[in-house]
Design a protein around this motif. Structure first.
Motif, mmCIF file in Angstrom:
data_model
loop_
_atom_site.group_PDB
_atom_site.id
_atom_site.type_symbol
_atom_site.label_atom_id
_atom_site.label_comp_id
_atom_site.label_asym_id
_atom_site.label_seq_id
_atom_site.Cartn_x
_atom_site.Cartn_y
_atom_site.Cartn_z
ATOM 1 N N PRO A 1 1.504 3.392 2.530
ATOM 2 C CA PRO A 1 0.436 3.396 3.537
ATOM 3 C C PRO A 1 0.976 3.166 4.950
ATOM 4 O O PRO A 1 1.892 2.370 5.160
ATOM 5 N N VAL B 1 -1.703 -1.367 6.699
ATOM 6 C CA VAL B 1 -1.832 -2.369 5.636
ATOM 7 C C VAL B 1 -2.676 -3.519 6.162
ATOM 8 O O VAL B 1 -2.493 -3.958 7.305
ATOM 9 N N GLU B 2 -3.607 -3.988 5.351
ATOM 10 C CA GLU B 2 -4.480 -5.081 5.773
ATOM 11 C C GLU B 2 -4.463 -6.216 4.742
ATOM 12 O O GLU B 2 -4.456 -5.973 3.538
ATOM 13 N N ASP C 1 3.071 -9.186 -1.719
ATOM 14 C CA ASP C 1 2.488 -7.849 -1.799
ATOM 15 C C ASP C 1 3.315 -6.850 -0.991
ATOM 16 O O ASP C 1 3.580 -5.732 -1.446
ATOM 17 N N ILE C 2 3.714 -7.268 0.200
ATOM 18 C CA ILE C 2 4.502 -6.384 1.066
ATOM 19 C C ILE C 2 5.870 -6.121 0.452
ATOM 20 O O ILE C 2 6.388 -4.997 0.496
ATOM 21 N N GLN D 1 5.865 -3.384 -2.108
ATOM 22 C CA GLN D 1 5.738 -2.024 -1.599
ATOM 23 C C GLN D 1 6.946 -1.584 -0.772
ATOM 24 O O GLN D 1 7.452 -0.465 -0.926
ATOM 25 N N ASP E 1 -1.860 -8.038 8.784
ATOM 26 C CA ASP E 1 -2.386 -6.702 9.052
ATOM 27 C C ASP E 1 -1.337 -6.018 9.925
ATOM 28 O O ASP E 1 -0.910 -6.580 10.949
ATOM 29 N N ALA F 1 -2.353 -8.404 3.631
ATOM 30 C CA ALA F 1 -1.313 -8.358 2.596
ATOM 31 C C ALA F 1 -0.420 -9.591 2.712
ATOM 32 O O ALA F 1 0.001 -9.973 3.808
#
Length: 271
Positions: free
Chosen positions: A175, A178-179, A185-186, A189, A138, A181
């Motif tokens: 965003p 971010v939560e 996933d990171i 992005q 997070d 993740a």
């Protein structure tokens, strides 16, 4: 008297020795007749035939088989003559090929049986970090734009002293918060470089500059969750591959150690 001498076994022995000496003298002082004998047996013919069938999907004709046998004989003759001339010495290609072939044979002769589930589970338990899922993060991020690292460091210091994030935030279509993740996933992005810098950041404080393909960021990690160890069934093939590679490396090292023990190895400049 001469007839009596001729019948003596010793005379026969000496006569044979003289004939053998004359043969060596005429054909080469070190020539061994046995080393100049080439035999093509039934096993060789079956091997040549099987190789032909594997390549052409049919049995060879008599002429084709005769040609294969002639080629086999030619290769053996040139192989032996090359060895006699020492062409195998000081050739890095041949040396590497023999090294690889002997290592392969060592591996074939000492191949381990398929591991049990208990053994694979033990390997998984001993190397949990290799198979655990990615930690979950997070975090908050402030995009600072394309600025210098010095300017970004100054902004991070101001944020930790109480400055409002909106004072420095630049527009970015990603965003700000971010939560839960994962690193993959990171990465999707913000990029791999950004995701790799999150590990080890102290929570609750602003850090930076954290760089991405977009520029500089200030980042505050607000929570982390450790990656979970998977069940064996979920990573069985990966665990099996890693276990097999480790066994292979151990076998190679053990074989080399056995060989080295037989040699007196000296390296210039070393005791």
């Amino acid at each position: 008297m001469w007839r009596k001498l001729i019948r003596e076994p010793l005379i026969h022995f000496l006569g044979g020795a003289l004939l053998l000496f004359a043969f060596f003298w005429a054909t080469g002082t070190d020539r061994d007749p046995a080393d100049y004998q080439i035999s093509i047996d039934q096993g060789d013919i079956e091997r040549l035939t099987a190789d032909w069938v594997r390549n052409f999907r049919r049995t060879p004709t008599k002429a084709e088989l005769d040609s294969l046998i002639d080629q086999e004989i030619a290769e053996e003759i040139y192989y032996r003559e090359a060895l006699r001339l020492g062409l195998d010495k000081n050739d890095p290609v041949i040396r590497r090929r023999l090294f690889t072939k002997l290592r392969f044979l060592d591996g074939e002769n000492s191949r381990s049986p398929e591991p049990t589930d208990a053994l694979l589970q033990q390997w998984l338990d001993e190397h949990p970090q290799k198979y655990a899922s990615s930690p979950l993060y997070d975090f908050e991020q402030i995009y600072l734009g394309q600025i210098s690292a010095t300017a970004a460091t100054k902004i991070v210091r101001q944020l930790n002293e109480g400055a409002l994030p909106e004072t420095f935030r630049k527009p970015l279509s990603l965003p700000a918060t971010v939560e839960r993740a994962s690193s993959p996933d990171i990465s999707r992005q913000f990029g791999d470089q950004f995701a790799g810098q999150l590990e080890g950041l102290e929570p609750r404080s602003w850090h930076g500059p954290v760089t991405s393909g977009f520029g500089m960021h200030a980042v505050r990690v607000t929570g982390t969750a450790a990656g979970q160890a998977p069940a064996l069934e979920d990573v069985r093939q990966q665990v099996l591959n890693d276990w097999s590679a480790a066994q292979e490396a151990t076998r190679k090292q053990a074989a080399l150690s056995r060989y080295r023990e037989q040699y007196d190895i000296r390296i210039v400049g070393r005791p």
